[in-house]
Design a protein around this motif. Structure first.
Motif, PDB file in Angstrom:
ATOM      1  N   GLU A 126       0.814  -1.221   0.000  1.00  0.00           N
ATOM      2  CA  GLU A 126       0.000   0.000   0.000  1.00  0.00           C
ATOM      3  C   GLU A 126       0.846   1.268   0.000  1.00  0.00           C
ATOM      4  N   ALA A 127       2.059   1.164   0.508  1.00  0.00           N
ATOM      5  CA  ALA A 127       2.938   2.345   0.546  1.00  0.00           C
ATOM      6  C   ALA A 127       4.312   1.939   0.048  1.00  0.00           C
ATOM      7  N   ASN A 128       4.869   2.742  -0.849  1.00  0.00           N
ATOM      8  CA  ASN A 128       6.219   2.512  -1.366  1.00  0.00           C
ATOM      9  C   ASN A 128       6.985   3.821  -1.294  1.00  0.00           C
ATOM     10  N   PHE A 129       8.116   3.799  -0.600  1.00  0.00           N
ATOM     11  CA  PHE A 129       8.913   5.020  -0.507  1.00  0.00           C
ATOM     12  C   PHE A 129      10.391   4.668  -0.405  1.00  0.00           C
ATOM     13  N   VAL A 130      11.223   5.658  -0.592  1.00  0.00           N
ATOM     14  CA  VAL A 130      12.674   5.462  -0.528  1.00  0.00           C
ATOM     15  C   VAL A 130      13.216   6.272   0.645  1.00  0.00           C
ATOM     16  N   CYS A 131      14.094   5.640   1.406  1.00  0.00           N
ATOM     17  CA  CYS A 131      14.642   6.290   2.602  1.00  0.00           C
ATOM     18  C   CYS A 131      16.142   6.008   2.642  1.00  0.00           C
ATOM     19  N   SER A 132      16.932   6.979   3.045  1.00  0.00           N
ATOM     20  CA  SER A 132      18.380   6.752   3.082  1.00  0.00           C
ATOM     21  C   SER A 132      18.726   5.822   4.245  1.00  0.00           C
ATOM     22  N   ALA A 133      19.806   5.061   4.073  1.00  0.00           N
ATOM     23  CA  ALA A 133      20.214   4.090   5.095  1.00  0.00           C
ATOM     24  C   ALA A 133      20.456   4.736   6.458  1.00  0.00           C
ATOM     25  N   PRO A 134      21.154   5.898   6.545  1.00  0.00           N
ATOM     26  CA  PRO A 134      21.382   6.495   7.874  1.00  0.00           C
ATOM     27  C   PRO A 134      20.095   6.869   8.605  1.00  0.00           C
ATOM     28  N   ASP A 141      17.836   1.747  15.280  1.00  0.00           N
ATOM     29  CA  ASP A 141      18.886   1.572  16.293  1.00  0.00           C
ATOM     30  C   ASP A 141      18.515   2.217  17.620  1.00  0.00           C
ATOM     31  N   LYS A 142      17.894   3.391  17.543  1.00  0.00           N
ATOM     32  CA  LYS A 142      17.594   4.128  18.768  1.00  0.00           C
ATOM     33  C   LYS A 142      16.332   3.623  19.467  1.00  0.00           C
ATOM     34  N   SER A 143      15.537   2.809  18.788  1.00  0.00           N
ATOM     35  CA  SER A 143      14.303   2.327  19.410  1.00  0.00           C
ATOM     36  C   SER A 143      14.371   0.859  19.829  1.00  0.00           C
ATOM     37  N   LYS A 144      15.258   0.076  19.192  1.00  0.00           N
ATOM     38  CA  LYS A 144      15.174  -1.379  19.374  1.00  0.00           C
ATOM     39  C   LYS A 144      15.504  -1.844  20.792  1.00  0.00           C
ATOM     40  N   PHE A 145      16.275  -1.063  21.564  1.00  0.00           N
ATOM     41  CA  PHE A 145      16.632  -1.502  22.918  1.00  0.00           C
ATOM     42  C   PHE A 145      15.399  -1.657  23.810  1.00  0.00           C
ATOM     43  N   ALA A 146      14.304  -0.949  23.468  1.00  0.00           N
ATOM     44  CA  ALA A 146      13.100  -0.981  24.311  1.00  0.00           C
ATOM     45  C   ALA A 146      12.101  -2.060  23.895  1.00  0.00           C
ATOM     46  N   ILE A 147      12.448  -2.870  22.877  1.00  0.00           N
ATOM     47  CA  ILE A 147      11.540  -3.946  22.446  1.00  0.00           C
ATOM     48  C   ILE A 147      11.362  -4.947  23.591  1.00  0.00           C
ATOM     49  N   SER A 148      10.124  -5.367  23.820  1.00  0.00           N
ATOM     50  CA  SER A 148       9.838  -6.336  24.880  1.00  0.00           C
ATOM     51  C   SER A 148      10.245  -7.743  24.445  1.00  0.00           C
ATOM     52  N   THR A 149      10.659  -8.550  25.420  1.00  0.00           N
ATOM     53  CA  THR A 149      10.979  -9.956  25.127  1.00  0.00           C
ATOM     54  C   THR A 149       9.916 -10.888  25.715  1.00  0.00           C
ATOM     55  N   GLU A 150       8.869 -10.311  26.300  1.00  0.00           N
ATOM     56  CA  GLU A 150       7.779 -11.115  26.869  1.00  0.00           C
ATOM     57  C   GLU A 150       6.919 -11.699  25.755  1.00  0.00           C
ATOM     58  N   GLU A 151       6.809 -13.012  25.730  1.00  0.00           N
ATOM     59  CA  GLU A 151       6.013 -13.637  24.679  1.00  0.00           C
ATOM     60  C   GLU A 151       4.517 -13.397  24.875  1.00  0.00           C
ATOM     61  N   ILE A 185      11.123   7.690  18.175  1.00  0.00           N
ATOM     62  CA  ILE A 185      12.090   8.347  17.284  1.00  0.00           C
ATOM     63  C   ILE A 185      11.374   8.811  16.016  1.00  0.00           C
ATOM     64  N   ASP A 186      11.607  10.068  15.630  1.00  0.00           N
ATOM     65  CA  ASP A 186      10.963  10.643  14.446  1.00  0.00           C
ATOM     66  C   ASP A 186      11.976  10.966  13.351  1.00  0.00           C
ATOM     67  N   ALA A 187      11.510  10.920  12.104  1.00  0.00           N
ATOM     68  CA  ALA A 187      12.308  11.362  10.954  1.00  0.00           C
ATOM     69  C   ALA A 187      11.360  12.054   9.984  1.00  0.00           C
ATOM     70  N   LEU A 212      21.628  -4.404   6.368  1.00  0.00           N
ATOM     71  CA  LEU A 212      21.433  -3.739   5.078  1.00  0.00           C
ATOM     72  C   LEU A 212      21.799  -2.260   5.154  1.00  0.00           C
ATOM     73  N   LEU A 213      21.965  -1.751   6.381  1.00  0.00           N
ATOM     74  CA  LEU A 213      22.015  -0.299   6.559  1.00  0.00           C
ATOM     75  C   LEU A 213      23.413   0.235   6.859  1.00  0.00           C
ATOM     76  N   ASP A 214      24.442  -0.585   6.634  1.00  0.00           N
ATOM     77  CA  ASP A 214      25.799  -0.137   6.973  1.00  0.00           C
ATOM     78  C   ASP A 214      26.357   0.878   5.985  1.00  0.00           C
ATOM     79  N   ASP A 215      25.897   0.819   4.741  1.00  0.00           N
ATOM     80  CA  ASP A 215      26.412   1.725   3.710  1.00  0.00           C
ATOM     81  C   ASP A 215      25.691   3.071   3.797  1.00  0.00           C
ATOM     82  N   ASP A 216      26.427   4.112   4.197  1.00  0.00           N
ATOM     83  CA  ASP A 216      25.812   5.432   4.392  1.00  0.00           C
ATOM     84  C   ASP A 216      25.228   6.017   3.114  1.00  0.00           C
ATOM     85  N   ASP A 217      25.712   5.567   1.962  1.00  0.00           N
ATOM     86  CA  ASP A 217      25.236   6.141   0.693  1.00  0.00           C
ATOM     87  C   ASP A 217      24.053   5.376   0.119  1.00  0.00           C
TER      88      ASP A 217
END
Length: 372
Positions: A126-134, A141-151, A185-187, A212-217
């Motif tokens: 339904e949505a297709n867009f292009v976003c830079s890797a950084p 990266d800034k949000s994943k530490f708060a992911i719950s591990t409770e099943e 986190i917003d962009a 997939l996101l290591d290449d800054d370009d």
């Protein structure tokens, strides 16, 4: 099938594939990588039925074809081959074996028919867009530490990606929470993301996406539907099912009336928390923050192992306050700060605390206090 390929290209492709396959599965074909050779490239496809990754690499194809072999075994072989070697993969289609040759090394691996390999059904996005890797890297990266591990609360086992209203406009937003801490986190919203349905990207997908996101370009093409999300970088495509659940209304737990403001050097603060937490036998032991004018005292009191205290010079001009936090949570949040200073906004010792990077409101963290 017969093809020759550079070891480094093969290692990268098979490395991505073997990290997707499940180590313990009851369906033998899911332990395999599907190798397809045609034209001047080879593709390596792996799946666990929830995530599918396809990595393409340039290769010299002598005979087009396809086969499947154990992904982990192939990765281990290629990893141990000498740097710079040329690897030849040959499968005659009849013997049920694929040979791997490089220099004087020769391996023969069992294969399974390519027809048995499950390919993820394509989806109408339904949505297709292009976003830079950084930009994507920062969001996840800034949000994943708060992911719950409770099943049990499976709908918190991922990052909620959606379009939100902020400061009079719309932003691409990622949110994760486990009930004890939250990251938002917003962009800037990319063109084409307007119709993005809110989706919960699973924890494993977030981990695989990071590669997939290591290449800054790199420019990443993102496609989203109600049930799937696809990230396509040059030469590699990652498709994943999204979590079938409703993410809770996180806006209700982000405090808006916190007025007590503490500004502290983020790196110094993280080191001090780490030092005082050393005496605590459990990582979850509370660290007490005692705030007074331009002064912060961090302390831990662990009756069975000892006590620790450290004082920091800070910018604080409100009423004195004592508040406790899980040391691990404080460290994880402080480590997200890219800028020099972290700003904490408190209300009372029993209310959630807000943390930002300086005056930047595109990254907001919430942490629940502990009794001390």
């Amino acid at each position: 099938m017969k093809l020759s390929i550079e070891r480094s290209a093969l290692l990268k492709a098979v490395g991505q594939a073997q990290s997707v396959v499940e180590r313990r599965n009851t369906i033998p074909i899911l332990a395999n990588v599907l190798i397809e050779a045609e034209g001047d490239q080879a593709s390596f496809r792996a799946t666990d039925l929830d995530i599918e990754v396809v990595d393409e690499a340039p290769a010299k194809v002598e005979r087009a074809g396809a086969t499947t072999v154990n992904a982990v075994t192939l990765h281990e072989i290629v990893r141990k081959l000498p740097d710079g070697s040329l690897v030849t993969l040959t499968d005659d289609g009849a013997s049920g074996r694929m040979t791997v040759e490089a220099g004087r090394s020769n391996f023969s691996l069992a294969t399974l028919p390519r027809e048995d390999f499950p390919v993820m059904a394509t989806s109408e996005y339904e949505a297709n867009f292009v976003c830079s890797a950084p930009v994507l890297r920062r969001l996840f990266d800034k949000s994943k530490f708060a992911i719950s591990t409770e099943e049990t609360r499976y709908y918190l086992n991922g990052v909620y990606m959606h379009i939100a209203d902020a400061n009079g406009g719309q932003v691409l937003r990622c949110v994760a929470t486990d009930g004890h801490r939250l990251a938002r986190i917003d962009a800037d919203m990319p063109a084409g993301a307007e119709g993005l349905p809110g989706v919960i990207v699973p924890r494993k997908t977030v981990g695989e996406l990071r590669k997939l996101l290591d290449d800054d370009d790199a420019e990443i093409a993102v496609s989203v539907s109600e049930t799937k999300i696809r990230f396509a970088a040059p030469g590699i495509t990652l498709t994943s099912k999204v979590i079938d659940g409703t993410f809770p209304d996180y806006t209700r737990v982000i405090p808006s009336g916190n007025t007590r403001r503490l500004e502290v050097d983020a790196a110094e603060f993280a080191k001090a928390v780490d030092r005082v937490a050393t005496v605590s036998s459990e990582r979850s032991r509370a660290v007490k923050l005692s705030l007074d004018e331009d002064r912060l005292v961090l302390s831990v009191n662990a009756p069975d192992s000892g006590a620790a205290e450290e004082e920091l010079a800070v910018a604080y001009g409100d009423d004195a306050l004592e508040i406790g936090f899980n040391a691990k949570y404080l460290l994880e949040i402080a480590s997200q700060v890219d800028r020099e200073n972290a700003v904490f906004l408190f209300n009372s010792s029993g209310d959630p605390t807000l943390m930002r990077e300086g005056n930047d409101e595109t990254a907001v963290y919430v942490v629940m206090p502990m009794r001390v």
